[in-house]
Design an enzyme around this catalytic site. Structure first.
Site, PDB file in Angstrom:
ATOM      1  N   GLU A 118      23.418  16.568  58.221  1.00 25.64           N
ATOM      2  CA  GLU A 118      22.542  17.183  59.227  1.00 25.64           C
ATOM      3  C   GLU A 118      21.888  18.386  58.544  1.00 25.64           C
ATOM      4  O   GLU A 118      22.494  19.449  58.436  1.00 25.64           O
ATOM      5  CB  GLU A 118      23.365  17.623  60.444  1.00 25.64           C
ATOM      6  CG  GLU A 118      24.018  16.482  61.204  1.00 25.64           C
ATOM      7  CD  GLU A 118      23.044  15.716  62.095  1.00 25.64           C
ATOM      8  OE1 GLU A 118      21.953  16.249  62.389  1.00 25.64           O
ATOM      9  OE2 GLU A 118      23.366  14.591  62.500  1.00 25.64           O
ATOM     10  N   CYS A 171      18.015  25.273  63.492  1.00 25.38           N
ATOM     11  CA  CYS A 171      17.547  24.214  62.587  1.00 25.38           C
ATOM     12  C   CYS A 171      16.324  23.481  63.131  1.00 25.38           C
ATOM     13  O   CYS A 171      15.476  23.044  62.369  1.00 25.38           O
ATOM     14  CB  CYS A 171      18.670  23.233  62.302  1.00 25.38           C
ATOM     15  SG  CYS A 171      19.366  22.523  63.798  1.00 25.38           S
TER      16      CYS A 171
HETATM   17  P1  NAD Z   1      24.494  26.148  53.822  1.00 23.43           P
HETATM   18  O1  NAD Z   1      24.076  24.845  53.280  1.00 23.43           O
HETATM   19  O2  NAD Z   1      24.371  27.343  52.984  1.00 23.43           O
HETATM   20  O3  NAD Z   1      26.043  26.098  54.266  1.00 23.43           O
HETATM   21  C1  NAD Z   1      26.588  25.074  55.061  1.00 23.43           C
HETATM   22  C2  NAD Z   1      28.043  24.850  54.703  1.00 23.43           C
HETATM   23  O4  NAD Z   1      28.145  24.484  53.338  1.00 23.43           O
HETATM   24  C3  NAD Z   1      28.921  26.077  54.888  1.00 23.43           C
HETATM   25  O5  NAD Z   1      30.122  25.682  55.524  1.00 23.43           O
HETATM   26  C4  NAD Z   1      29.186  26.566  53.476  1.00 23.43           C
HETATM   27  O6  NAD Z   1      30.456  27.149  53.320  1.00 23.43           O
HETATM   28  C5  NAD Z   1      29.092  25.312  52.651  1.00 23.43           C
HETATM   29  N1  NAD Z   1      28.577  25.557  51.310  1.00 23.43           N
HETATM   30  C6  NAD Z   1      27.629  26.465  50.939  1.00 23.43           C
HETATM   31  N2  NAD Z   1      27.381  26.381  49.613  1.00 23.43           N
HETATM   32  C7  NAD Z   1      28.181  25.410  49.123  1.00 23.43           C
HETATM   33  C8  NAD Z   1      28.390  24.846  47.836  1.00 23.43           C
HETATM   34  N3  NAD Z   1      27.736  25.287  46.765  1.00 23.43           N
HETATM   35  N4  NAD Z   1      29.304  23.854  47.709  1.00 23.43           N
HETATM   36  C9  NAD Z   1      29.970  23.388  48.782  1.00 23.43           C
HETATM   37  N5  NAD Z   1      29.819  23.895  50.040  1.00 23.43           N
HETATM   38  C10 NAD Z   1      28.956  24.887  50.203  1.00 23.43           C
HETATM   39  O7  NAD Z   1      23.717  26.284  55.207  1.00 23.43           O
HETATM   40  P2  NAD Z   1      23.719  27.467  56.259  1.00 23.43           P
HETATM   41  O8  NAD Z   1      23.112  28.673  55.660  1.00 23.43           O
HETATM   42  O9  NAD Z   1      25.070  27.607  56.873  1.00 23.43           O
HETATM   43  O10 NAD Z   1      22.750  26.861  57.367  1.00 23.43           O
HETATM   44  C11 NAD Z   1      21.356  26.912  57.247  1.00 23.43           C
HETATM   45  C12 NAD Z   1      20.754  25.556  56.944  1.00 23.43           C
HETATM   46  O11 NAD Z   1      21.367  24.550  57.709  1.00 23.43           O
HETATM   47  C13 NAD Z   1      19.273  25.486  57.306  1.00 23.43           C
HETATM   48  O12 NAD Z   1      18.599  24.737  56.353  1.00 23.43           O
HETATM   49  C14 NAD Z   1      19.278  24.750  58.632  1.00 23.43           C
HETATM   50  O13 NAD Z   1      18.090  24.098  58.942  1.00 23.43           O
HETATM   51  C15 NAD Z   1      20.388  23.794  58.420  1.00 23.43           C
HETATM   52  N6  NAD Z   1      20.945  23.395  59.688  1.00 23.43           N
HETATM   53  C16 NAD Z   1      20.821  22.099  60.081  1.00 23.43           C
HETATM   54  C17 NAD Z   1      21.315  21.717  61.315  1.00 23.43           C
HETATM   55  C18 NAD Z   1      21.209  20.304  61.804  1.00 23.43           C
HETATM   56  O14 NAD Z   1      21.830  19.998  62.820  1.00 23.43           O
HETATM   57  N7  NAD Z   1      20.461  19.422  61.176  1.00 23.43           N
HETATM   58  C19 NAD Z   1      21.924  22.648  62.138  1.00 23.43           C
HETATM   59  C20 NAD Z   1      22.029  23.947  61.693  1.00 23.43           C
HETATM   60  C21 NAD Z   1      21.554  24.322  60.455  1.00 23.43           C
END
Ligand code: NAD
Length: 453
Positions: free
Chosen positions: A209, A243
């Site tokens: 997602e 998002c």
């Molecule tokens: P992110 O990708 O930075 O983090 C998401 C998760 O991934 C967190 O739990 C984090 O701990 C983990 N993570 C981060 N870096 C990692 C790595 N290098 N290796 C493994 N795991 C890692 O995203 P965010 O900042 O939490 O959220 C923002 C993004 O998420 C935006 O792009 C937004 O559009 C998207 N988003 C999508 C939805 C959806 O339902 N499609 C909902 C909310 C947010």
């Protein structure tokens, strides 16, 4: 107990078949509902500490969402889990065909910080409803909500069934080395790729997602007043950290001026002020600085003020923006709305259809031809005509991205299926065995088969 041990205990627990029992699933869903209700104050406090989200927004966009999910599954669990009988083709007579939804096993749910409860608990609830054991790894960026969830769940559920694992990149990287039966990830496209690669090592199925730049288009055929009100609400809800928020606005040139005035009016009316209840903070300094850099002073039509100590960025509208500008390159994920005007609807549709497929797209228009073109031409995860964001509150619609904005979906029955394997079983009788398919072959048999098939 280390996480490796917890995961292997979950796998062993899954094999006991206990989670396949509907009563068992319902009992724990009820328990989770009770705990969320009982701990509502703790949940409000944690999210308030993380990014100043109001009780009103927390209830409407997080807690009520999660409670509604639990209720949906409790009510529909029997029919969702029931084997579905489908018709059997002639070649398989006499027999019957059934689809058995079966749980996958031990699944990993990785959440994002922007709707920390909804994005962690909704997939978790779907996973449990479908009969899985689960590890939940919420986002460490919203630290207090992560703790609140781990406190509520880990103190009340057996770890061999559900466990909240706290941690950041390092812990998630370790977690990804373990073999899960499914990974459900919510977050950025960049990290989505890391998850997908790690999952490929074990051929683990994934639901991703992700995000993207979701456009909102307003034509001269729209009800401008209603469009302005709905767009301002959807864009600045959670201070743009949603998002499916409209990322940028494309407005028909002939109504641009009038429409911008209406946008301004609603920002003022909604009182998105620094210390107001209505307006959420930016999650942290890193994101604050990233966002502030996107505000080109020459383009400010409204807003543009900010306060780093309070992590406040005023709702900001930018005009005279070009497709090449920095603000148009990446998902904004904050309270900045760039506006680009257009004179040809068809041309604009062509431009959007050349971009990466967004998670959402929105059209404001009452013209049926425009609506048709929008639906036919643009590929997007999900969206609305004459509204923003609200499509995801209808459980009858699958929620998920396409292309760069993700793969797979959930909500309602789609969530249940996302965490299930649909096992096909053909059951035949053992009497009556025409030997038409068996060797030795003959022209006569072939002719019969041609007639039958
Ligand atoms: P992110 O990708 O930075 O983090 C998401 C998760 O991934 C967190 O739990 C984090 O701990 C983990 N993570 C981060 N870096 C990692 C790595 N290098 N290796 C493994 N795991 C890692 O995203 P965010 O900042 O939490 O959220 C923002 C993004 O998420 C935006 O792009 C937004 O559009 C998207 N988003 C999508 C939805 C959806 O339902 N499609 C909902 C909310 C947010």
């Amino acid at each position: 107990m280390d996480i490796q041990e917890i995961v292997s205990n979950q796998k062993a627990f899954f094999k006991t078949q206990k989670t396949k029992n509907i009563k068992f699933r319902k009992m724990y869903l009820e328990k989770l509902k009770e705990l969320i209700t009982k701990n509502e104050e703790l949940l409000y406090k944690a999210i308030e500490q993380d990014f100043g989200k109001s009780r009103f927004d927390t209830f409407t966009t997080e807690i009520s969402f999660v409670l509604k999910d639990i209720e949906y599954y409790i009510k529909n669990l029997k029919s969702l889990s029931k084997p579905k009988k489908v018709s059997t083709n002639l070649a398989n007579q006499i027999g019957r065909s059934l689809i058995y939804p079966e749980p996958l096993g031990c699944v990993l749910v990785i959440g994002a910080w922007n709707y920390p409860y909804q994005l962690s608990l909704s997939p978790l609830i779907a996973a449990l409803a479908a009969g899985n054991c689960s590890i939940l790894k919420p986002s460490e960026i919203a630290e207090n909500t992560m703790r609140a969830m781990s406190q509520i769940i880990n103190e009340n559920f057996p770890p061999e069934y559900i466990y909240v694992y706290e941690g950041g990149i390092e812990e998630t990287t370790d977690l990804l080395k373990l073999k899960f039966d499914k990974i459900f990830f919510t977050g950025s496209t960049k990290v989505g790729k890391i998850i997908y690669k790690a999952a490929a090592e074990n051929l683990t199925p994934v639901t991703l997602e992700l995000g993207g730049k979701s456009p909102v288009i307003v034509t001269k055929e729209a009800n401008l007043e209603v469009s302005a009100k709905r767009i301002i609400w959807g864009k600045f809800l959670n201070a743009g950290q949603t998002c499916v928020a409209p990322d940028y606005l494309l407005v028909e040139e002939s109504v641009q001026e009038q429409f911008l005035e209406m946008l301004r009016k609603y920002i003022k009316e909604f009182k998105y002020e620094p210390d107001s209840q209505q307006y959420t903070r930016i999650i942290n300094k890193k994101n604050f600085q990233r966002l502030v850099q996107l505000i080109n002073k020459d383009n400010i039509y409204f807003g543009g003020n900010y306060n780093e100590d309070k992590l406040y960025i005023e709702p900001t509208i930018l005009t005279n923006v070009n497709w090449q500008d920095d603000v148009m390159q990446e998902e904004i994920f904050g309270p900045i709305l760039p506006v680009i005007s257009f004179s040809s609807f068809n041309q604009t549709m062509n431009v959007i259809s050349e971009l990466e497929k967004p998670l959402a797209a929105y059209l404001f228009s009452n013209n049926s031809e425009e609506k048709e073109i929008f639906k036919q031409k643009i590929s997007f995860g999900g969206g609305c005509i004459n509204d923003v964001i609200m499509h995801l509150s209808n459980d009858n619609l699958p929620f998920g991205g396409v292309g760069n904005s993700g793969m797979g979906n959930y909500h309602g029955r789609y969530g249940f299926e996302t965490f299930s394997h649909l096992k096909s079983v053909l059951e035949k009788v053992t009497w009556g065995e025409p030997d038409i398919k068996y060797p030795p072959y003959s022209e006569k048999k072939l002719n019969w088969i041609k007639k039958l098939l």
